[in-house]
Design an enzyme around this catalytic site. Structure first.
Site, mmCIF file in Angstrom:
data_model
loop_
_atom_site.group_PDB
_atom_site.id
_atom_site.type_symbol
_atom_site.label_atom_id
_atom_site.label_comp_id
_atom_site.label_asym_id
_atom_site.label_seq_id
_atom_site.Cartn_x
_atom_site.Cartn_y
_atom_site.Cartn_z
ATOM 1 N N CYS A 1 -8.412 -13.298 18.138
ATOM 2 C CA CYS A 1 -9.284 -11.911 18.808
ATOM 3 C C CYS A 1 -10.354 -11.826 18.168
ATOM 4 O O CYS A 1 -10.565 -11.715 16.930
ATOM 5 C CB CYS A 1 -8.178 -10.631 18.314
ATOM 6 S SG CYS A 1 -6.623 -11.016 18.996
ATOM 7 N N ARG B 1 -8.477 -9.265 9.900
ATOM 8 C CA ARG B 1 -8.410 -10.244 9.009
ATOM 9 C C ARG B 1 -9.371 -11.427 9.370
ATOM 10 O O ARG B 1 -8.687 -12.708 8.826
ATOM 11 C CB ARG B 1 -6.853 -10.790 8.718
ATOM 12 C CG ARG B 1 -6.265 -9.657 7.950
ATOM 13 C CD ARG B 1 -4.800 -9.720 7.730
ATOM 14 N NE ARG B 1 -4.192 -8.553 7.534
ATOM 15 C CZ ARG B 1 -3.407 -8.043 8.274
ATOM 16 N NH1 ARG B 1 -2.937 -8.685 9.364
ATOM 17 N NH2 ARG B 1 -2.855 -6.813 8.238
ATOM 18 N N ARG C 1 7.229 0.187 1.653
ATOM 19 C CA ARG C 1 7.001 -0.941 2.682
ATOM 20 C C ARG C 1 5.858 -1.870 2.371
ATOM 21 O O ARG C 1 4.853 -1.227 1.882
ATOM 22 C CB ARG C 1 7.172 -0.529 4.313
ATOM 23 C CG ARG C 1 5.871 0.551 4.321
ATOM 24 C CD ARG C 1 6.509 1.402 5.510
ATOM 25 N NE ARG C 1 5.230 2.118 6.264
ATOM 26 C CZ ARG C 1 4.811 3.402 5.779
ATOM 27 N NH1 ARG C 1 5.451 3.877 4.492
ATOM 28 N NH2 ARG C 1 3.771 4.043 6.179
ATOM 29 N N ASP D 1 -7.406 3.025 10.441
ATOM 30 C CA ASP D 1 -6.898 2.513 9.101
ATOM 31 C C ASP D 1 -8.137 3.057 8.172
ATOM 32 O O ASP D 1 -9.148 2.297 8.433
ATOM 33 C CB ASP D 1 -6.482 0.994 9.316
ATOM 34 C CG ASP D 1 -5.549 0.481 8.352
ATOM 35 O OD1 ASP D 1 -5.398 1.200 7.243
ATOM 36 O OD2 ASP D 1 -4.868 -0.424 8.749
ATOM 37 N N LYS E 1 -2.974 4.156 7.349
ATOM 38 C CA LYS E 1 -3.194 4.627 8.666
ATOM 39 C C LYS E 1 -3.246 6.242 8.615
ATOM 40 O O LYS E 1 -2.389 6.987 8.236
ATOM 41 C CB LYS E 1 -2.033 4.149 9.584
ATOM 42 C CG LYS E 1 -2.231 2.676 9.632
ATOM 43 C CD LYS E 1 -1.019 2.283 10.721
ATOM 44 C CE LYS E 1 -0.788 0.660 10.351
ATOM 45 N NZ LYS E 1 -0.382 0.188 9.067
ATOM 46 N N ASP F 1 -11.283 -1.450 13.690
ATOM 47 C CA ASP F 1 -11.569 -1.360 12.229
ATOM 48 C C ASP F 1 -13.108 -2.011 12.061
ATOM 49 O O ASP F 1 -13.745 -2.445 12.999
ATOM 50 C CB ASP F 1 -10.771 -2.358 11.481
ATOM 51 C CG ASP F 1 -9.376 -2.009 11.247
ATOM 52 O OD1 ASP F 1 -9.093 -0.643 11.285
ATOM 53 O OD2 ASP F 1 -8.482 -2.972 11.212
ATOM 54 N N CYS G 1 -3.272 -18.393 14.415
ATOM 55 C CA CYS G 1 -2.539 -17.596 15.689
ATOM 56 C C CYS G 1 -2.726 -18.677 16.796
ATOM 57 O O CYS G 1 -3.287 -19.508 16.795
ATOM 58 C CB CYS G 1 -3.583 -16.208 15.793
ATOM 59 S SG CYS G 1 -3.497 -14.793 14.644
ATOM 60 N N ARG H 1 0.851 -1.316 0.169
ATOM 61 C CA ARG H 1 -0.074 -0.133 0.051
ATOM 62 C C ARG H 1 1.015 1.250 0.102
ATOM 63 O O ARG H 1 0.759 2.278 -0.678
ATOM 64 C CB ARG H 1 -0.894 0.115 1.212
ATOM 65 C CG ARG H 1 -1.702 1.238 1.486
ATOM 66 C CD ARG H 1 -2.419 1.378 2.373
ATOM 67 N NE ARG H 1 -3.028 0.209 2.862
ATOM 68 C CZ ARG H 1 -4.124 -0.483 2.509
ATOM 69 N NH1 ARG H 1 -4.495 -0.178 1.549
ATOM 70 N NH2 ARG H 1 -4.483 -1.507 3.600
ATOM 71 N N TYR H 2 1.930 1.349 0.817
ATOM 72 C CA TYR H 2 2.573 2.526 1.104
ATOM 73 C C TYR H 2 4.073 2.431 -0.081
ATOM 74 O O TYR H 2 4.310 1.006 -0.095
ATOM 75 C CB TYR H 2 3.407 2.632 2.423
ATOM 76 C CG TYR H 2 2.097 2.803 3.495
ATOM 77 C CD1 TYR H 2 1.807 3.988 3.499
ATOM 78 C CD2 TYR H 2 1.922 1.816 4.302
ATOM 79 C CE1 TYR H 2 0.689 4.324 4.500
ATOM 80 C CE2 TYR H 2 0.913 1.956 5.270
ATOM 81 C CZ TYR H 2 0.366 3.158 5.424
ATOM 82 O OH TYR H 2 -0.744 3.231 6.292
ATOM 83 N N CYS I 1 -10.744 -9.289 14.948
ATOM 84 C CA CYS I 1 -9.513 -9.553 13.929
ATOM 85 C C CYS I 1 -9.718 -8.665 12.864
ATOM 86 O O CYS I 1 -11.140 -9.170 12.070
ATOM 87 C CB CYS I 1 -9.295 -10.985 13.840
ATOM 88 S SG CYS I 1 -8.055 -11.343 12.706
#
Ligand SMILES: *Cc1c(COP(=O)(O)O)cnc(C)c1O
Length: 394
Positions: A139, A144, A126, A340, A347, A303, A135, A122-123, A142
């Site tokens: 969470c 994702r 990076r 985000d 961000k 999010d 995981c 996206r950037y 999440c």
């Protein structure tokens, strides 16, 4: 079990907690922790008193985002407190089944920013490299959840070779962030090979790993693991702690080993309703993080993930938490509050407004106590003053 108050800065261990004393022989074995995760309704009900909202949530979770909780993390749950900030993070609730109109499956628009499967670019300089969909625990908020845990509609497709080739032919990328899923679920040897492969690409200056394993499974942070990471510096780790109770003695010791191995660490927390949406909780969290040599990095507005409205706060609440920290505590302790951008904006920082008025030539500011200050722009030096100074030295 003694649960410290939200403003108690002590580090305590909760083991063996809900497990029999014999479990202590295996407690520090990360594989044992993973094998003994709580991942069923029966496993929960054996140990704690569930509410109807939670029981319903567990029954719905199977087709959305799996439930799985390591014994270490499970012990942070208060058996009798339905509002326990730990259970809200990992035990599904019935509200997850409702999708609010503003919610999305891919709230940060990652899927549309993948030049090769698993690599989000996206950037300009990076990339985010999604290396696994698993995981240690899941969470409920999440970002994702569409791909993580393996039970949802979408699969995470990661093509490592294609990703390495993309990175090799894209010299603009100087920073690779490994995430997922949780990359620290890999064995030391596998992670070592992955880091070595990335380190062989000359224009990659900087590596980071995003992981919640230091919180969910501190037993994974062994001395040998930390020794392996040393070979790959500069390497940063971003951990994910949301509540001060998560910083136990085991977590503090694991983070200490990482810090001693020269790994700089940041914390990324998510602002969650009923978990950490009060200044006293955040203050204790960031103070304990500093004691563990972890610098609070980002505080994320939650999010717009499907089924998360019960965990989200207003944006104004996040800004007011930052306002309650800035000036009131150590500058190093204050994370940057960000959203985000929905759909893929990256961000976006949000800050309390300290500029009361701005006029040509001056700003009017307030400080953390509400006192007002004027700050003028520089006055251009008059020609006479300039000439007079030269006359003194010529
Ligand atoms: C968060 C993120 C990064 C890293 O952002 P930093 O502000 O440098 O920490 C990179 N790529 C993607 C897609 C991200 O979401």
């Amino acid at each position: 079990m003694r649960y410290p108050a939200d403003d108690d800065p002590q580090f305590v261990s909760h083991a063996p907690g809900y497990w029999p004393a014999e479990a202590m022989q295996k407690w520090s074995d990360a594989k044992w922790q993973l094998r003994n995760r709580v991942d069923s309704l029966a496993g929960l009900e054996e140990r704690i008193n569930l509410t109807d909202e939670e029981r319903g949530g567990v029954l719905l979770a199977g087709s959305k985002l799996a439930m799985s909780i390591t014994p270490h993390y499970f012990n942070l749950i208060d058996r009798d407190d339905p509002d326990c900030p730990i259970r809200r993070q990992v035990i599904p609730r019935i509200e997850e089944g409702w999708t609010a109109p503003e919610e999305l499956a891919d709230p940060c628009g990652e899927d549309s920013h993948m030049p090769v499967p698993g690599l989000v670019h996206r950037y300009p300089d990076r990339v985010l490299f999604l290396v696994t969909d698993r995981c240690a625990s899941y969470c409920r908020y999440c970002t994702r959840s569409r791909v993580v845990s393996g039970v949802g509609e979408q699969q995470l497709e990661t093509q490592w070779e294609a990703a390495f080739e993309y990175l090799e032919r894209t010299p603009a990328v100087r920073d690779v962030l490994l995430s997922g899923g949780d990359p620290l679920l890999f064995s030391d040897a596998r992670l070592d090979r992955l880091l070595t492969r990335l380190r062989a690409i000359p224009h990659i200056q900087f590596l980071r790993i995003g992981s919640r394993i230091p919180i969910f499974l501190p037993q994974r942070i062994t001395a040998e693991f930390c020794e392996m990471l040393r070979k790959h510096h500069p390497l940063f780790i971003s951990i994910h702690a949301n509540h001060p109770r998560e910083l136990t003695t085991e977590v503090r010791d694991g983070l200490g080993r990482l810090a001693d191995a020269g790994v700089p660490m940041g914390n990324q927390s998510v602002l969650l309703r009923g978990v950490n949406d009060r200044v006293e909780v955040q203050k204790n969290l960031v103070h304990k993080l500093l004691m563990c040599r972890v610098r609070p990095y980002y505080l994320y507005q939650c999010d717009l993930i499907n089924g998360s409205s019960h965990l989200r706060t207003s944006v104004a609440e996040g800004v007011s938490i930052i306002e309650g920290l800035r000036g009131h505590t150590t500058g190093y302790a204050i994370p940057q509050f960000v959203i985000d951008g929905p759909g893929g904006g990256g961000k976006i920082p949000l800050n309390p407004n300290y500029v009361i008025d701005s006029q040509p030539g001056r700003v009017t500011l307030r400080n953390f106590e509400g006192k007002v200050f004027e700050y003028p722009d520089p006055t251009p030096m008059p020609a006479e003053a300039y000439d007079a100074l030269h006359a003194r030295v010529d």
